[in-house]
Write a protein that holds these residues in place. Structure first.
Motif, PDB file in Angstrom:
ATOM      1  N   PHE A 148      50.104  84.489 -15.950  1.00 27.95           N
ATOM      2  CA  PHE A 148      49.792  83.595 -14.937  1.00 27.95           C
ATOM      3  C   PHE A 148      50.961  82.669 -14.707  1.00 27.95           C
ATOM      4  N   PRO A 149      51.190  82.213 -13.389  1.00 32.99           N
ATOM      5  CA  PRO A 149      52.317  81.294 -13.174  1.00 32.99           C
ATOM      6  C   PRO A 149      51.850  79.880 -13.627  1.00 32.99           C
ATOM      7  N   LEU A 150      52.772  79.297 -14.294  1.00 31.39           N
ATOM      8  CA  LEU A 150      52.872  77.684 -14.334  1.00 31.39           C
ATOM      9  C   LEU A 150      53.355  76.781 -13.363  1.00 31.39           C
ATOM     10  N   VAL A 151      53.832  77.574 -12.465  1.00 33.53           N
ATOM     11  CA  VAL A 151      54.622  76.835 -11.554  1.00 33.53           C
ATOM     12  C   VAL A 151      54.228  77.329 -10.070  1.00 33.53           C
ATOM     13  N   LYS A 152      54.108  76.435  -8.935  1.00 37.62           N
ATOM     14  CA  LYS A 152      53.613  76.584  -8.058  1.00 37.62           C
ATOM     15  C   LYS A 152      54.915  77.288  -6.921  1.00 37.62           C
ATOM     16  N   LYS A 153      54.540  78.101  -6.161  1.00 37.58           N
ATOM     17  CA  LYS A 153      55.728  78.533  -5.404  1.00 37.58           C
ATOM     18  C   LYS A 153      56.305  77.566  -4.579  1.00 37.58           C
ATOM     19  N   THR A 154      55.118  76.908  -3.853  1.00 36.29           N
ATOM     20  CA  THR A 154      55.785  75.683  -3.042  1.00 36.29           C
ATOM     21  C   THR A 154      56.844  74.874  -3.941  1.00 36.29           C
ATOM     22  N   ASP A 155      56.250  74.333  -4.901  1.00 36.30           N
ATOM     23  CA  ASP A 155      57.052  73.586  -5.851  1.00 36.30           C
ATOM     24  C   ASP A 155      58.682  74.102  -6.165  1.00 36.30           C
ATOM     25  N   TYR A 156      58.489  75.258  -6.576  1.00 35.78           N
ATOM     26  CA  TYR A 156      59.594  75.941  -6.972  1.00 35.78           C
ATOM     27  C   TYR A 156      60.569  75.988  -5.803  1.00 35.78           C
ATOM     28  N   PHE A 157      59.969  76.456  -4.563  1.00 37.27           N
ATOM     29  CA  PHE A 157      61.027  76.424  -3.279  1.00 37.27           C
ATOM     30  C   PHE A 157      61.558  75.257  -2.738  1.00 37.27           C
ATOM     31  N   SER A 158      60.459  74.160  -3.029  1.00 35.91           N
ATOM     32  CA  SER A 158      61.172  72.942  -2.219  1.00 35.91           C
ATOM     33  C   SER A 158      62.017  72.236  -3.270  1.00 35.91           C
ATOM     34  N   LYS A 159      62.047  72.590  -4.405  1.00 40.60           N
ATOM     35  CA  LYS A 159      63.056  72.214  -5.440  1.00 40.60           C
ATOM     36  C   LYS A 159      64.392  72.981  -5.228  1.00 40.60           C
ATOM     37  N   HIS A 160      64.457  74.055  -4.928  1.00 38.95           N
ATOM     38  CA  HIS A 160      65.273  74.942  -4.257  1.00 38.95           C
ATOM     39  C   HIS A 160      66.200  74.507  -3.213  1.00 38.95           C
ATOM     40  N   VAL A 161      65.264  74.232  -2.069  1.00 39.31           N
ATOM     41  CA  VAL A 161      65.624  73.728  -0.925  1.00 39.31           C
ATOM     42  C   VAL A 161      66.452  72.411  -0.992  1.00 39.31           C
ATOM     43  N   ASN A 162      65.867  71.450  -1.559  1.00 43.00           N
ATOM     44  CA  ASN A 162      66.291  70.103  -1.982  1.00 43.00           C
ATOM     45  C   ASN A 162      67.633  70.052  -2.761  1.00 43.00           C
ATOM     46  N   GLY A 163      67.823  71.049  -3.878  1.00 43.20           N
ATOM     47  CA  GLY A 163      69.046  71.265  -4.240  1.00 43.20           C
ATOM     48  C   GLY A 163      69.861  71.734  -3.363  1.00 43.20           C
ATOM     49  N   LEU A 164      69.647  72.740  -2.516  1.00 43.01           N
ATOM     50  CA  LEU A 164      70.613  73.201  -1.544  1.00 43.01           C
ATOM     51  C   LEU A 164      71.170  72.141  -0.521  1.00 43.01           C
ATOM     52  N   ILE A 165      70.234  71.492  -0.221  1.00 47.36           N
ATOM     53  CA  ILE A 165      70.714  70.236   0.758  1.00 47.36           C
ATOM     54  C   ILE A 165      71.562  69.148  -0.132  1.00 47.36           C
ATOM     55  N   LYS A 166      71.215  69.105  -1.407  1.00 49.14           N
ATOM     56  CA  LYS A 166      72.068  68.008  -1.847  1.00 49.14           C
ATOM     57  C   LYS A 166      73.421  68.695  -2.372  1.00 49.14           C
ATOM     58  N   ASN A 167      73.427  69.901  -2.688  1.00 50.33           N
ATOM     59  CA  ASN A 167      74.800  70.446  -3.337  1.00 50.33           C
ATOM     60  C   ASN A 167      75.873  70.970  -2.137  1.00 50.33           C
ATOM     61  N   PHE A 168      75.186  71.609  -1.008  1.00 54.08           N
ATOM     62  CA  PHE A 168      75.984  72.120   0.054  1.00 54.08           C
ATOM     63  C   PHE A 168      76.093  71.271   1.395  1.00 54.08           C
ATOM     64  N   PHE A 169      75.141  70.212   1.304  1.00 50.80           N
ATOM     65  CA  PHE A 169      75.274  69.354   2.646  1.00 50.80           C
ATOM     66  C   PHE A 169      75.195  68.334   2.503  1.00 50.80           C
ATOM     67  N   ASN A 170      75.923  67.494   1.648  1.00 50.04           N
ATOM     68  CA  ASN A 170      76.220  66.406   1.143  1.00 50.04           C
ATOM     69  C   ASN A 170      75.044  65.565   1.052  1.00 50.04           C
ATOM     70  N   ASP A 171      73.862  66.186   0.782  1.00 52.11           N
ATOM     71  CA  ASP A 171      72.505  65.341   0.770  1.00 52.11           C
ATOM     72  C   ASP A 171      71.935  64.853   1.895  1.00 52.11           C
ATOM     73  N   SER A 172      72.323  65.855   2.995  1.00 55.50           N
ATOM     74  CA  SER A 172      72.095  65.432   4.372  1.00 55.50           C
ATOM     75  C   SER A 172      71.468  66.406   4.879  1.00 55.50           C
ATOM     76  N   ALA A 173      69.784  66.083   5.158  1.00 51.99           N
ATOM     77  CA  ALA A 173      68.833  66.950   5.971  1.00 51.99           C
ATOM     78  C   ALA A 173      69.485  67.272   7.339  1.00 51.99           C
ATOM     79  N   GLY A 174      70.187  66.279   7.966  1.00 47.48           N
ATOM     80  CA  GLY A 174      70.716  66.510   9.273  1.00 47.48           C
ATOM     81  C   GLY A 174      71.617  67.677   9.166  1.00 47.48           C
ATOM     82  N   GLN A 175      72.630  67.773   8.382  1.00 44.50           N
ATOM     83  CA  GLN A 175      73.677  68.706   8.287  1.00 44.50           C
ATOM     84  C   GLN A 175      73.061  70.156   8.004  1.00 44.50           C
TER      85      GLN A 175
END
Length: 123
Positions: free
Chosen positions: A64-91
């Motif tokens: 069984f999973p110990l990590v929720k799908k939403t938690d995993y992907f929100s962390k992924h998206v936030n990392g993407l925004i931080k690393n590739f878009f200068n931490d700018s949600a607008g970009q």
């Protein structure tokens, strides 16, 4: 800690099934099915990374999973925004809406989601 592509694929199956024995997970794969040893190795690695755990039933393990799908992907998206878009949600939003070739209806739906979030934040 992140999952490899093959671990993520297996995790998707486990999120969908919520809990499963190894045979159920292998059965959910498209053909050609992976070897049992491959899945066992992936599950062990995912357990070491604290993404999955299991309950023992005789000689069988129900995973069984110990990590929720939403938690995993929100962390992924936030990392993407931080690393590739200068931490700018607008970009990120600008890139996403330009590069994904969204229809007018899809853009309207996005606008509605954003408007609803804005209303919720004001409360």
């Amino acid at each position: 800690m992140a999952l490899s592509t093959s671990e993520e694929q297996l995790m998707q199956l486990l999120w969908k099934q919520e809990k499963a024995f190894m045979k159920d997970l292998i059965e959910a794969y498209p053909d050609p099915k992976p070897a049992t040893t491959t899945i066992a190795t992936l599950l062990k690695r995912m357990q070491d990374k604290k993404f999955v755990d299991y309950k023992q039933y005789g000689r069988s393990r129900e995973y069984f999973p110990l990590v929720k799908k939403t938690d995993y992907f929100s962390k992924h998206v936030n990392g993407l925004i931080k690393n590739f878009f200068n931490d700018s949600a607008g970009q990120f939003a600008s890139f996403f809406t330009r590069e994904t070739d969204l229809s007018q209806q899809e853009l309207e739906e996005l606008k509605q989601i954003i408007d609803n979030q804005l209303k919720a934040k004001k409360k």
